[in-house]
Motif scaffolding. Structure first.
Motif: not given
Length: 189
Positions: A24-29
């Motif tokens: 999820a964090a990678r999806g935003v970044l």
């Protein structure tokens, strides 16, 4: 260029939670930059402790070597505080934790400065207690805690900072002459 180190804080929960937070964090970044490097460090067994919670810490390193951080942890559902039955409410899902931490990190990056809002007060204290020479630091908008720290520094150490704003980047340059605090227990060789 920003390099991210993602450290999931996984305690007594399935190991998939760490992967879900990272995804999820990678999806935003990844929407903003392609070179997001992710390192996970999760404890297991007795080293994990007895807590049923989990969270994630994101650390971004800028090209100039500045470190900015943000973290988010799972909390009980919204009704937990009002009903008093905290064990009955589910924790927030890992994807929400990952997205929240990534958004907080992006907010810290957009603020500017050489450190994140959480560590502004520490940086100001180190500058005030440093050698009796000009100490200068560049920070983003000051947090309420940093403002209180500036007041305490002036009261306790009689060190006053001068402030200059830079309109283009919305950052603040703070400078002071340090108090020259010395470690009297340090042996001189």
């Amino acid at each position: 260029k920003v390099t991210c180190c993602i450290t999931p804080l996984r305690l007594q929960v399935p190991p998939q939670n760490a992967n879900r937070m990272v995804d999820a964090a990678r999806g935003v970044l990844n929407q903003l930059l392609a070179d997001v490097y992710i390192f996970t460090d999760a404890a297991s067994g007795a080293a994990a402790g007895a807590s049923p919670g989990y969270g994630i810490t994101l650390v971004a390193e800028t090209t100039s070597g500045c470190l900015l951080s943000a973290e988010a942890t799972a909390t009980q559902g919204a009704g937990a505080a009002s009903t008093g039955a905290a064990d009955d409410e589910p924790l927030v899902v890992p994807e929400d934790i990952g997205r929240a931490a990534a958004q907080l990190l992006l907010d810290e990056v957009s603020r500017g400065g050489v450190t994140d809002g959480t560590h502004q007060a520490l940086l100001l204290l180190l500058a005030a207690l440093g050698p009796e020479e000009m100490n200068q630091v560049r920070l983003g908008p000051l947090t309420p805690y940093a403002v209180r720290t500036l007041r305490h520094i002036k009261e306790f150490f009689q060190v006053q900072f001068s402030m200059r704003t830079e309109q283009q980047s919305s950052t603040i340059f703070l400078s002071c002459i340090g108090a020259g605090l010395k470690n009297i227990n340090r042996k001189v060789t």
